[in-house]
Each structure stands twice: as structure tokens, then as C-alpha cells.
Design a protein around this motif. Structure first.
Motif, PDB file in Angstrom:
ATOM      1  N   LEU A 188      -8.262   4.694  26.126  1.00 20.11           N
ATOM      2  CA  LEU A 188      -8.721   4.955  24.763  1.00 20.11           C
ATOM      3  C   LEU A 188      -7.817   5.929  24.026  1.00 20.11           C
ATOM      4  O   LEU A 188      -7.287   6.871  24.622  1.00 20.11           O
ATOM      5  CB  LEU A 188     -10.143   5.538  24.787  1.00 20.11           C
ATOM      6  CG  LEU A 188     -11.226   4.662  25.406  1.00 20.11           C
ATOM      7  CD1 LEU A 188     -12.527   5.437  25.518  1.00 20.11           C
ATOM      8  CD2 LEU A 188     -11.408   3.386  24.608  1.00 20.11           C
ATOM      9  N   TYR A 243     -12.290   5.448  18.435  1.00 16.82           N
ATOM     10  CA  TYR A 243     -11.334   5.363  19.533  1.00 16.82           C
ATOM     11  C   TYR A 243     -11.033   3.886  19.749  1.00 16.82           C
ATOM     12  O   TYR A 243     -11.947   3.052  19.761  1.00 16.82           O
ATOM     13  CB  TYR A 243     -11.911   5.964  20.821  1.00 16.82           C
ATOM     14  CG  TYR A 243     -11.802   7.465  20.874  1.00 16.82           C
ATOM     15  CD1 TYR A 243     -10.935   8.086  21.760  1.00 16.82           C
ATOM     16  CD2 TYR A 243     -12.568   8.278  20.046  1.00 16.82           C
ATOM     17  CE1 TYR A 243     -10.834   9.468  21.830  1.00 16.82           C
ATOM     18  CE2 TYR A 243     -12.481   9.663  20.107  1.00 16.82           C
ATOM     19  CZ  TYR A 243     -11.608  10.243  20.997  1.00 16.82           C
ATOM     20  OH  TYR A 243     -11.506  11.613  21.057  1.00 16.82           O
ATOM     21  N   VAL A 282     -11.147  16.553  21.983  1.00 12.42           N
ATOM     22  CA  VAL A 282     -10.677  15.195  22.255  1.00 12.42           C
ATOM     23  C   VAL A 282     -11.137  14.803  23.654  1.00 12.42           C
ATOM     24  O   VAL A 282     -11.324  15.658  24.511  1.00 12.42           O
ATOM     25  CB  VAL A 282      -9.143  15.045  22.166  1.00 12.42           C
ATOM     26  CG1 VAL A 282      -8.676  14.625  20.819  1.00 12.42           C
ATOM     27  CG2 VAL A 282      -8.438  16.280  22.620  1.00 12.42           C
ATOM     28  N   ARG A 299      -7.675   8.004  20.038  1.00 16.90           N
ATOM     29  CA  ARG A 299      -8.387   8.306  18.795  1.00 16.90           C
ATOM     30  C   ARG A 299      -7.595   7.841  17.583  1.00 16.90           C
ATOM     31  O   ARG A 299      -6.376   7.998  17.524  1.00 16.90           O
ATOM     32  CB  ARG A 299      -8.634   9.805  18.714  1.00 16.90           C
ATOM     33  CG  ARG A 299      -9.452  10.197  17.539  1.00 16.90           C
ATOM     34  CD  ARG A 299      -9.706  11.674  17.572  1.00 16.90           C
ATOM     35  NE  ARG A 299     -10.368  12.058  16.348  1.00 16.90           N
ATOM     36  CZ  ARG A 299     -10.633  13.277  16.026  1.00 16.90           C
ATOM     37  NH1 ARG A 299     -10.301  14.264  16.831  1.00 16.90           N
ATOM     38  NH2 ARG A 299     -11.233  13.558  14.899  1.00 16.90           N
ATOM     39  N   GLU A 327     -12.744   9.436  30.878  1.00 19.74           N
ATOM     40  CA  GLU A 327     -12.968   8.061  30.435  1.00 19.74           C
ATOM     41  C   GLU A 327     -13.842   7.254  31.397  1.00 19.74           C
ATOM     42  O   GLU A 327     -14.762   6.566  30.942  1.00 19.74           O
ATOM     43  CB  GLU A 327     -11.640   7.336  30.199  1.00 19.74           C
ATOM     44  CG  GLU A 327     -10.928   7.789  28.958  1.00 19.74           C
ATOM     45  CD  GLU A 327      -9.647   7.019  28.692  1.00 19.74           C
ATOM     46  OE1 GLU A 327      -9.273   6.126  29.480  1.00 19.74           O
ATOM     47  OE2 GLU A 327      -9.008   7.310  27.667  1.00 19.74           O
ATOM     48  N   THR A 347     -17.126   8.113  17.841  1.00 15.03           N
ATOM     49  CA  THR A 347     -17.771   9.392  18.104  1.00 15.03           C
ATOM     50  C   THR A 347     -18.751   9.631  16.967  1.00 15.03           C
ATOM     51  O   THR A 347     -18.466   9.339  15.804  1.00 15.03           O
ATOM     52  CB  THR A 347     -16.769  10.563  18.202  1.00 15.03           C
ATOM     53  OG1 THR A 347     -15.978  10.629  17.019  1.00 15.03           O
ATOM     54  CG2 THR A 347     -15.887  10.431  19.416  1.00 15.03           C
TER      55      THR A 347
END
Length: 118
Positions: free
Chosen positions: A115, A30, A88, A117, A94, A42
Motif C-alpha cells: 500500500l 491508500y 503513516v 498513500r 500491513e 483512512t
């Protein structure tokens, strides 16, 4: 902070903590929406059938041959906010993610999420 040059190639690398203990496998990165710089990764953790993705900051991370070493303890990372392996991160989650690691959180100037991805 490690650069964004080859973030697609990081996928599948082992993620280890500051003492070299394996946490899991890097699934995605991210980036900060304002700068497009890598911010969080992640990491796939858990057992088959119960896998999930946990988030870990990439501040002070070190890229090595086949691994990414993060500056956080394995126990802290495993307790981090997580999502399903096909999920997601929702924008409203966040702030909790940043708080888990003691990081300051602020939305973008226009109220946008921080953020994205890659």
C-alpha cells in the motif's frame, strides 16, 4: 471497486457503513502499489483531542454525492488498526490490517510493500 479518477476530491467526504451510519470523514486513500488502484481509505474518528485514523477497504465501496459508502460495519471499522492523524502506515503493520478484515495479504514480487498513500 471505485476507480482512481478523482481520489483527491474524496478527501473530506463522509464515510458511511453499509447501513448508512456515519463512521467519520475520509482523510486519505491508500492505493495498491502494483496497480495504483484505490485499496483502503483512512477515516478520521474520535473526539477532538483524541482523533485517530482508521483504515477501511474500498472493495465494493460506492461513491455518492458527498459520501463514500463502504461494505463494512461501523463497529468493525472503528476497531481497525489505526494511526495518529499525522502518521503513516508502517510496512510491517500491513499484514495486520488485511487480517482485521479477513483479506489475504501478500507482498509484491520484489518484497515491496503493498500500500501507498495518495
Amino acid at each position: 471497486m471505485i476507480g482512481a479518477a478523482d481520489i483527491r476530491e474524496w478527501r473530506g467526504h463522509a464515510v458511511v457503513d453499509e447501513k448508512g451510519r456515519r463512521i467519520g470523514t475520509l482523510e486519505s486513500v491508500y492505493v495498491e502499489t502494483a496497480s495504483d488502484q484505490p485499496s483502503f481509505a483512512t477515516v478520521t474518528v474520535g473526539m477532538v483531542g483524541r482523533r485517530r485514523l482508521v483504515f477501511v477497504p474500498l472493495d465494493e465501496a460506492v461513491l455518492g454525492p458527498g459520501y463514500v459508502r463502504v461494505a463494512f460495519a461501523k463497529a468493525l471499522v472503528k476497531k481497525a488498526p489505526s494511526i495518529d492523524t499525522d502518521g503513516v502506515l508502517p510496512a510491517e503493520d500491513e499484514p495486520a490490517l488485511f487480517a482485521h478484515y479477513g483479506l489475504r495479504y501478500a507482498r509484491g514480487a520484489g518484497g515491496e510493500r503493498r500500500l501507498a498513500r495518495r
